[in-house]
Design a protein around this motif. Structure first.
Motif, short mmCIF file in Angstrom:
data_model
loop_
_atom_site.label_atom_id
_atom_site.label_comp_id
_atom_site.label_asym_id
_atom_site.label_seq_id
_atom_site.Cartn_x
_atom_site.Cartn_y
_atom_site.Cartn_z
N LYS A 4 0.83 -1.22 0.00
CA LYS A 4 0.00 0.00 0.00
C LYS A 4 0.85 1.26 0.00
CE LYS A 4 -4.11 -1.99 1.97
NZ LYS A 4 -4.49 -2.60 3.24
N ALA A 5 2.09 1.16 0.45
CA ALA A 5 2.99 2.33 0.48
C ALA A 5 4.11 2.19 -0.54
CB ALA A 5 3.56 2.51 1.88
N ALA A 28 7.61 1.82 0.75
CA ALA A 28 8.33 2.92 1.40
C ALA A 28 9.00 2.36 2.66
CB ALA A 28 7.37 4.04 1.74
N LYS A 67 5.42 -3.35 -9.11
CA LYS A 67 5.27 -1.89 -9.28
C LYS A 67 6.41 -1.10 -8.63
CE LYS A 67 2.35 2.12 -8.93
NZ LYS A 67 1.09 2.77 -8.65
N ALA A 70 9.73 2.91 -3.00
CA ALA A 70 9.52 4.31 -3.44
C ALA A 70 10.19 5.31 -2.51
CB ALA A 70 8.03 4.60 -3.57
N ALA A 77 12.37 6.48 1.34
CA ALA A 77 12.11 6.53 2.78
C ALA A 77 10.64 6.91 2.95
CB ALA A 77 13.01 7.58 3.41
N ASP A 78 10.05 6.49 4.06
CA ASP A 78 8.63 6.77 4.29
C ASP A 78 8.44 8.25 4.61
OD1 ASP A 78 6.03 7.06 5.44
OD2 ASP A 78 5.95 4.88 5.64
N ILE A 79 7.87 8.97 3.64
CA ILE A 79 7.74 10.42 3.76
C ILE A 79 6.80 10.77 4.93
CG2 ILE A 79 6.99 12.53 2.57
CD1 ILE A 79 7.70 10.99 -0.10
N LYS A 80 5.75 9.95 5.11
CA LYS A 80 4.79 10.26 6.18
C LYS A 80 5.44 10.07 7.55
CE LYS A 80 1.28 8.98 2.88
NZ LYS A 80 0.57 7.84 2.29
N GLY A 87 15.37 6.62 -1.15
CA GLY A 87 15.97 5.54 -0.36
C GLY A 87 15.89 4.18 -1.06
N GLU A 126 18.79 4.10 -3.18
CA GLU A 126 19.97 4.01 -2.30
C GLU A 126 20.17 2.60 -1.76
OE1 GLU A 126 18.47 7.47 -0.18
OE2 GLU A 126 20.43 8.41 -0.41
N GLU A 129 14.43 13.42 -3.90
CA GLU A 129 14.31 14.10 -2.61
C GLU A 129 14.29 15.61 -2.74
OE1 GLU A 129 16.41 11.59 -3.32
OE2 GLU A 129 16.52 10.17 -1.64
N GLY A 156 19.83 11.11 1.58
CA GLY A 156 20.51 11.02 2.88
C GLY A 156 20.96 9.63 3.24
N1 CAA Z 1 6.62 7.39 1.58
C1 CAA Z 1 5.38 7.17 2.06
N2 CAA Z 1 4.36 6.78 1.29
C2 CAA Z 1 4.59 6.63 -0.04
C3 CAA Z 1 5.86 6.86 -0.59
C4 CAA Z 1 6.90 7.25 0.28
N3 CAA Z 1 8.16 7.43 -0.16
N4 CAA Z 1 5.77 6.64 -1.92
C5 CAA Z 1 4.50 6.27 -2.18
N5 CAA Z 1 3.79 6.27 -1.04
C6 CAA Z 1 2.36 5.95 -0.87
C7 CAA Z 1 1.48 7.08 -1.37
O1 CAA Z 1 1.36 8.09 -0.40
C8 CAA Z 1 0.19 6.35 -1.62
O2 CAA Z 1 -0.44 6.13 -0.40
P1 CAA Z 1 -2.05 6.46 -0.25
O3 CAA Z 1 -2.68 5.44 -1.16
O4 CAA Z 1 -2.30 6.20 1.20
O5 CAA Z 1 -2.24 7.84 -0.71
C9 CAA Z 1 0.67 4.98 -2.13
O6 CAA Z 1 2.02 4.85 -1.69
C10 CAA Z 1 0.66 4.85 -3.63
O7 CAA Z 1 1.39 5.95 -4.17
P2 CAA Z 1 0.83 6.92 -5.32
O8 CAA Z 1 -0.67 7.02 -5.24
O9 CAA Z 1 1.59 8.18 -5.26
O10 CAA Z 1 1.20 6.04 -6.61
P3 CAA Z 1 1.51 6.59 -8.08
O11 CAA Z 1 1.57 5.37 -8.94
O12 CAA Z 1 0.55 7.68 -8.46
O13 CAA Z 1 2.97 7.27 -7.98
C11 CAA Z 1 5.28 7.38 -7.27
C12 CAA Z 1 4.08 6.46 -7.70
C13 CAA Z 1 5.74 8.20 -8.48
C14 CAA Z 1 6.41 6.45 -6.84
C15 CAA Z 1 4.85 8.33 -6.13
O14 CAA Z 1 4.23 7.55 -5.11
C16 CAA Z 1 5.98 9.10 -5.50
O15 CAA Z 1 6.45 10.07 -6.07
N6 CAA Z 1 6.43 8.67 -4.29
C17 CAA Z 1 7.45 9.37 -3.53
C18 CAA Z 1 8.83 9.15 -4.11
C19 CAA Z 1 9.86 9.95 -3.30
O16 CAA Z 1 9.80 11.15 -3.23
N7 CAA Z 1 10.83 9.23 -2.73
C20 CAA Z 1 11.88 9.85 -1.92
C21 CAA Z 1 11.50 9.76 -0.46
S1 CAA Z 1 12.61 10.68 0.57
C22 CAA Z 1 13.97 9.68 0.82
O17 CAA Z 1 14.03 8.57 0.33
C23 CAA Z 1 15.04 10.26 1.70
C24 CAA Z 1 16.33 9.51 1.69
O18 CAA Z 1 17.20 9.70 0.86
C25 CAA Z 1 16.65 8.60 2.77
#
Ligand code: CAA
Length: 257
Positions: A23-24, A27, A59, A63, A65-68, A108, A111, A131, A139
């Motif tokens: 579902k995430a 993440a 899929k 995606a 680190a967990d942004i939430k 992440g 990474e 990011e 990070g």
């Molecule tokens: N953290 C938490 N939840 C995430 C997530 C993440 N990184 N990526 C996706 N999800 C969740 C979405 O919030 C959504 O949850 P809900 O159904 O509860 O709304 C579910 O997964 C499905 O995602 P989408 O509806 O967005 O799916 P999509 O097919 O339309 O898009 C995607 C897919 C392009 C991957 C998009 O989800 C996205 O851009 N995700 C974030 C990617 C991102 O920014 N990653 C970097 C995170 S920061 C990091 O990683 C820091 C580090 O260096 C350590």
């Protein structure tokens, strides 16, 4: 041991870890990393396992680190409790890990793929460090491992604009070793890991260590390091068995000794 965010199994001498937060989009939250560390420790200490495969879903490999989970954190929280540090369980592993990446490997997710030793990509794979679009930047090693893998120009563009690479570009750039059709990805990754797991484990572990040192040492120091490890394989029964089997025109029977 039952896990919530991953699944594990052993097939032959290969330990398989599947990220499982569909579902995430897999993440990476603290619970997932804790489970990953436990699973890796288990496979590392299991003499019946010679290599591992890390995969996700069709899929998403992961995606990011967990942004939430990160949303409410303040500077002092992340300094006092470095939530990325436990991710290093992957880069500390001494047995090889093959990443089988299908779909998104972002932030992440990219990474942790780069912390593995070999990355096989499905033709659907998308790699990125988005990011910057969240007001932060990679990070968990992204600014260090990505330029080493793909060079400064591509790494800088990905990190500064968040642009994703498809599988073909990732292969051309050297981020992945091979592209395979999505339907064959896991089988192919298991074959690669099984091939590694058939070899002499001490030599496999030293070979991995030696290649990794190429990123830390000067060429001269690296060559000396390699030479010492190479020489030390002459103390193993497996090295003698491997060369004797070649001379006898038979398959070697390695005992990991
Ligand atoms: N953290 C938490 N939840 C995430 C997530 C993440 N990184 N990526 C996706 N999800 C969740 C979405 O919030 C959504 O949850 P809900 O159904 O509860 O709304 C579910 O997964 C499905 O995602 P989408 O509806 O967005 O799916 P999509 O097919 O339309 O898009 C995607 C897919 C392009 C991957 C998009 O989800 C996205 O851009 N995700 C974030 C990617 C991102 O920014 N990653 C970097 C995170 S920061 C990091 O990683 C820091 C580090 O260096 C350590």
């Amino acid at each position: 041991m039952p896990f919530n965010c991953i699944k594990t199994e052993t097939r032959g001498r290969v330990g398989l870890i599947t990220l499982d937060r569909p579902k995430a989009l897999n993440a990476i939250n603290a619970e997932l990393v804790g489970e990953l560390a436990t699973a890796l420790d288990g496979f590392e200490s299991d003499d019946g396992v010679g290599a591992m495969v890390l995969t996700g879903s069709e899929k998403a490999f992961a995606a990011g680190a967990d942004i939430k989970e990160m949303l409410a954190k303040e500077f002092v929280d992340v300094v006092r409790h470095d939530f990325i540090q436990p991710w290093e369980c992957l880069s500390r592993c001494r047995k090889p890990i093959v990443a089988a990446v299908s779909g998104y490997a972002l932030g992440g997710g990219c990474e942790i793929a780069m912390m593995c030793d070999i990355v096989l990509a499905a033709d659907t794979a998308r790699f990125g460090q988005p990011e910057i679009l969240l007001g932060t930047f990679p990070g968990a090693g992204g600014t260090q491992r990505l330029p080493r893998a793909v060079g400064k120009a591509k790494a800088m563009e990905m990190v500064l604009t968040g642009r994703m690479m498809n599988a073909e570009e990732a292969e051309r750039a050297g981020l992945v070793s091979r592209i395979v059709p999505a339907a064959e990805l896991l089988d192919e990754a298991m074959k690669v890991a099984a091939k590694i797991a058939e070899q002499s484990l001490p030599s496999v572990m030293m070979a991995k260590e030696s290649v990794d040192r190429a990123y830390q040492l000067t060429l001269d120091e690296g060559i000396r390091f390699e030479r010492r490890l190479f020489q030390s394989t002459f103390a193993t029964e497996d090295r003698r068995e491997g060369m004797r089997a070649f001379a006898d025109k038979r398959k070697p029977d390695f005992k990991n000794r």
